[in-house]
Design a protein around this motif. Sequence first.
Motif, mmCIF file in Angstrom:
data_model
loop_
_atom_site.group_PDB
_atom_site.id
_atom_site.type_symbol
_atom_site.label_atom_id
_atom_site.label_comp_id
_atom_site.label_asym_id
_atom_site.label_seq_id
_atom_site.Cartn_x
_atom_site.Cartn_y
_atom_site.Cartn_z
ATOM 1 N N ILE A 25 12.861 8.979 -12.771
ATOM 2 C CA ILE A 25 12.924 9.743 -11.524
ATOM 3 C C ILE A 25 13.480 8.878 -10.394
ATOM 4 N N PHE A 26 13.043 7.635 -10.327
ATOM 5 C CA PHE A 26 13.548 6.733 -9.290
ATOM 6 C C PHE A 26 15.052 6.510 -9.459
ATOM 7 N N GLU A 27 15.516 6.379 -10.691
ATOM 8 C CA GLU A 27 16.948 6.219 -10.946
ATOM 9 C C GLU A 27 17.722 7.453 -10.505
ATOM 10 N N MET A 28 17.140 8.640 -10.688
ATOM 11 C CA MET A 28 17.796 9.870 -10.230
ATOM 12 C C MET A 28 17.961 9.864 -8.713
ATOM 13 N N ILE A 29 16.950 9.383 -8.016
ATOM 14 C CA ILE A 29 17.037 9.286 -6.553
ATOM 15 C C ILE A 29 18.164 8.339 -6.162
ATOM 16 N N LEU A 30 18.265 7.215 -6.880
ATOM 17 C CA LEU A 30 19.305 6.244 -6.571
ATOM 18 C C LEU A 30 20.699 6.754 -6.923
ATOM 19 N N MET A 31 20.775 7.740 -7.806
ATOM 20 C CA MET A 31 22.070 8.349 -8.143
ATOM 21 C C MET A 31 22.462 9.419 -7.125
ATOM 22 N N GLY A 32 21.576 9.688 -6.170
ATOM 23 C CA GLY A 32 21.895 10.638 -5.116
ATOM 24 C C GLY A 32 21.411 12.057 -5.357
ATOM 25 N N LEU A 68 7.124 -8.869 -1.722
ATOM 26 C CA LEU A 68 7.326 -8.322 -0.379
ATOM 27 C C LEU A 68 6.150 -7.437 0.015
ATOM 28 N N CYS A 69 5.857 -7.398 1.292
ATOM 29 C CA CYS A 69 4.743 -6.618 1.812
ATOM 30 C C CYS A 69 5.151 -5.155 2.005
ATOM 31 N N ARG A 70 4.249 -4.239 1.637
ATOM 32 C CA ARG A 70 4.521 -2.804 1.787
ATOM 33 C C ARG A 70 4.828 -2.423 3.228
ATOM 34 N N LYS A 71 3.980 -2.869 4.144
ATOM 35 C CA LYS A 71 4.130 -2.413 5.531
ATOM 36 C C LYS A 71 5.408 -2.940 6.178
ATOM 37 N N ASP A 72 5.935 -4.056 5.693
ATOM 38 C CA ASP A 72 7.189 -4.581 6.235
ATOM 39 C C ASP A 72 8.411 -3.841 5.703
ATOM 40 N N HIS A 73 8.227 -3.064 4.646
ATOM 41 C CA HIS A 73 9.352 -2.370 4.008
ATOM 42 C C HIS A 73 9.119 -0.859 3.935
ATOM 43 N N LEU A 74 8.408 -0.336 4.917
ATOM 44 C CA LEU A 74 8.144 1.109 4.950
ATOM 45 C C LEU A 74 9.422 1.938 5.042
ATOM 46 N N LYS A 75 10.423 1.443 5.760
ATOM 47 C CA LYS A 75 11.683 2.181 5.870
ATOM 48 C C LYS A 75 12.339 2.341 4.507
ATOM 49 N N GLN A 76 12.359 1.271 3.719
ATOM 50 C CA GLN A 76 12.984 1.336 2.398
ATOM 51 C C GLN A 76 12.242 2.301 1.487
ATOM 52 N N VAL A 77 10.920 2.365 1.610
ATOM 53 C CA VAL A 77 10.120 3.250 0.769
ATOM 54 C C VAL A 77 10.256 4.700 1.244
ATOM 55 N N THR A 78 10.260 4.899 2.540
ATOM 56 C CA THR A 78 10.330 6.248 3.098
ATOM 57 C C THR A 78 11.723 6.850 2.939
ATOM 58 N N PHE A 79 12.752 6.031 3.048
ATOM 59 C CA PHE A 79 14.134 6.515 2.956
ATOM 60 C C PHE A 79 14.904 5.773 1.858
ATOM 61 N N ARG A 81 17.060 6.702 -0.274
ATOM 62 C CA ARG A 81 18.476 7.051 -0.413
ATOM 63 C C ARG A 81 19.351 6.298 0.597
ATOM 64 N N GLN A 82 18.790 5.980 1.758
ATOM 65 C CA GLN A 82 19.541 5.205 2.757
ATOM 66 C C GLN A 82 19.685 3.740 2.342
ATOM 67 N N TYR A 83 18.745 3.257 1.560
ATOM 68 C CA TYR A 83 18.747 1.852 1.145
ATOM 69 C C TYR A 83 19.045 1.727 -0.352
ATOM 70 N N TYR A 84 19.806 2.666 -0.895
ATOM 71 C CA TYR A 84 19.957 2.690 -2.348
ATOM 72 C C TYR A 84 20.673 1.470 -2.904
ATOM 73 N N PHE A 85 21.589 0.844 -2.139
ATOM 74 C CA PHE A 85 22.215 -0.386 -2.631
ATOM 75 C C PHE A 85 21.175 -1.486 -2.787
ATOM 76 N N TRP A 86 20.299 -1.603 -1.807
ATOM 77 C CA TRP A 86 19.244 -2.608 -1.855
ATOM 78 C C TRP A 86 18.313 -2.336 -3.032
ATOM 79 N N TRP A 87 17.882 -1.063 -3.189
ATOM 80 C CA TRP A 87 16.985 -0.706 -4.285
ATOM 81 C C TRP A 87 17.640 -0.907 -5.642
ATOM 82 N N LYS A 88 18.933 -0.581 -5.748
ATOM 83 C CA LYS A 88 19.629 -0.774 -7.034
ATOM 84 C C LYS A 88 19.609 -2.239 -7.439
ATOM 85 N N ASN A 89 19.846 -3.131 -6.492
ATOM 86 C CA ASN A 89 19.819 -4.562 -6.795
ATOM 87 C C ASN A 89 18.433 -5.005 -7.256
#
Length: 114
Positions: A25-32, A68-79, A81-89
Amino acid sequence: MEQEIVSLNRPLLKSRGLSTHHIEIFEMILMGKSTREINQTMGYSQRSHAGVDHSRKVMYKLLALEGLCRKDHLKQVTFPRQYYFWWKNVLHKHMELLMKIAIKPEYYSTSVFK
């Protein structure tokens, strides 16, 4: 008695229930794919939050693997699709380990709960 049988048959879960299904499911999100498309593909209702919740479990596991700390990366978790390059890596970096600790679908099909 039934709980004892279940605990004897259940593998040691270091992943707190992380499944290969969650990773897909996470991979599907990263595929857009949209949440609606994912829900339709996985058989969830249109308004279900299951896909989002499942993918969040993978993101939290990846953050932990990166140290990495959850609270420092809330943007990446909440959005994601906006950070998909970072998540893919991050996903690519830890995919082998994730697949080792994730529960395989066969476990669910041979479960005592049938």
